[in-house]
Design a protein around this motif. Structure first.
Motif, PDB file in Angstrom:
ATOM      1  N   VAL A  78      -5.556  13.455  -9.489  1.00  0.00           N
ATOM      2  CA  VAL A  78      -6.831  13.209  -9.200  1.00  0.00           C
ATOM      3  C   VAL A  78      -7.476  14.562  -8.548  1.00  0.00           C
ATOM      4  O   VAL A  78      -8.549  14.682  -8.799  1.00  0.00           O
ATOM      5  N   GLU A  79      -6.511  15.245  -7.647  1.00  0.00           N
ATOM      6  CA  GLU A  79      -7.093  16.554  -7.284  1.00  0.00           C
ATOM      7  C   GLU A  79      -7.410  17.401  -8.456  1.00  0.00           C
ATOM      8  O   GLU A  79      -8.481  18.265  -8.452  1.00  0.00           O
ATOM      9  N   ASP A  80      -6.746  17.371  -9.359  1.00  0.00           N
ATOM     10  CA  ASP A  80      -6.978  18.389 -10.517  1.00  0.00           C
ATOM     11  C   ASP A  80      -7.996  17.785 -11.747  1.00  0.00           C
ATOM     12  O   ASP A  80      -8.165  18.635 -12.461  1.00  0.00           O
ATOM     13  N   ASN A  81      -8.489  16.527 -11.220  1.00  0.00           N
ATOM     14  CA  ASN A  81      -9.331  15.930 -12.142  1.00  0.00           C
ATOM     15  C   ASN A  81      -8.866  15.706 -13.627  1.00  0.00           C
ATOM     16  O   ASN A  81      -9.532  15.773 -14.865  1.00  0.00           O
ATOM     17  N   THR A  82      -7.425  15.226 -13.687  1.00  0.00           N
ATOM     18  CA  THR A  82      -6.800  15.262 -15.134  1.00  0.00           C
ATOM     19  C   THR A  82      -6.353  13.720 -15.210  1.00  0.00           C
ATOM     20  O   THR A  82      -5.214  13.406 -15.993  1.00  0.00           O
TER      21      THR A  82
END
Length: 382
Positions: A271-275
């Motif tokens: 979620v933090e890396d938007n993946t």
């Protein structure tokens, strides 16, 4: 033949008797003189000459010796002078050779030092050029990635602005607005990167629309608002800043804290890396195509909570082909966090054109959704 006595027939007087006359030697000559009258040398002259001859010869030898001594001395002096001159010239030449040798050694040292400094400078320039080239290539790669991401974000934002407004929302983009009879599994992938349904209230004011005022009372928390304003001056995704540190501690961390801790950590990182990708279970691969992905859990067990639930969605982390089935409650919690991160990314990229207070209230609303989701509240259509 001539005779010392004249013939008597010639009428001359008779010859006189020979009288011996002594001759004195006046020089080194050793010859005998004859008288004009044909007189022979007397025995007395031979004796005188015999006595004086060795002395004259000895005198001549002495004279020759003295002359040879003088010549030898003069020659020796001349040779000494020449030798002295040659030694002086040789000494001068030696000094000149030594000076030239020192000059050559100094030049060789300077040449070696200059060569070493040139090589060192050349290597330094090459290293700097390589470092600059590597940095430029890295910046170019990052810039291209940012450009691609921004283009995708702008495209999605335009789609939201053009197809969804508060007065006429796009029900295809907002499945929670569909009636239960029409709500069903939709085909295709739903990736929470730029198609978040909660972005509409923040996007619409930038497009010229106004927010509908809530009927409930509001009051800005000064501490939270000050932290948000400090973050807004220089927006970043670094979770050590006071604003994001508070959101992580109070909302993001608890919302993504599932029973399966290992998978929860992977979901949080994605979620933090938007993946992170969320897919409906109905979007299955046709039977004619072989599926290479590995699926964990089943449609009756949530991979995050471990509870027996009807799982209508599954998640995929990054580029991995592994899928994890999740329950509606888990999906609501992940969606709420994704919506928050999407909005703060828009702010960081300068896509949200609002004053500080409307942006703060939108972030507060997103935090409220995370709080409700972590408490177990979620739409039935989810």
């Amino acid at each position: 033949m001539w005779s010392g006595q004249p013939h008597p027939d010639e009428g001359h007087p008779p010859p006189l008797e020979a009288v011996p006359v002594p001759w004195k030697s006046v020089g080194p000559c050793r010859s005998h003189r004859e008288s004009p009258g044909g007189l022979a040398e007397s025995p007395g002259g031979e004796e005188a000459q015999g006595e004086e001859g060795p002395a004259a010869a000895q005198l001549d030898v002495l004279r020759l010796r003295s002359s040879s001594m003088e010549i030898r001395e003069k020659g020796s002096e001349f040779l000494k002078d020449e030798l002295h001159k040659a030694q002086k010239e040789l000494k001068l030449k030696d000094e000149e050779c030594e000076r030239l040798s020192k000059v050559r050694e100094q030049l060789e040292r300077e040449l070696e030092e200059l060569t070493a400094s040139l090589f060192e400078e050349a290597h330094k320039m090459v290293r700097e050029a390589n470092m600059k080239q590597a940095a430029s290539e890295k910046q170019l790669k990052e810039a291209r990635g940012k450009i691609d991401m921004l283009q995708a974000e702008v495209t999605a934002l335009k789609t939201l602005v053009l197809t969804s407004t508060p007065a006429s929302p796009n029900r295809e983009l907002h499945p929670q607005l569909l009636s239960p009879s029409k709500a069903g599994p939709r085909k295709g992938h739903l990736r929470h990167k730029s198609t978040s349904s909660t972005l509409c209230p923040a996007v619409c004011p930038a497009a010229g629309h106004t927010l509908t005022p809530d009927k409930e009372g509001k009051e800005v928390d000064t501490t939270l608002f000050a932290e948000f304003q400090a973050w807004r001056e220089s927006p970043t995704l670094d979770k050590t800043c006071p604003f994001l540190e508070r959101v992580y501690r109070e909302d993001v961390g608890p919302c993504l804290d599932f029973t399966m801790q290992e998978l929860s950590a992977l979901v949080r990182a994605a979620v933090e890396d938007n993946t992170l990708t969320i897919e409906p279970v109905a979007a299955q691969t046709p039977p004619t195509v072989k599926v290479a992905a590995v699926e964990y859990g089943s449609t009756k067990t949530c991979a995050l909570s471990g509870l027996a639930r009807a799982c209508r969605h599954r998640i995929r982390l990054g580029d991995s082909e592994n899928h994890y089935y999740i329950s509606p409650s888990s999906r609501a919690r992940i969606t709420a966090v994704c919506n928050f991160f999407t909005y703060i990314r828009y702010i960081q990229q300068g896509l949200v054109r609002q004053e500080a207070e409307p942006m703060f209230w939108e972030i507060t609303r997103l935090r409220k959704e995370m709080s409700l989701a972590k408490l177990g509240f979620f739409p039935q259509e989810a």
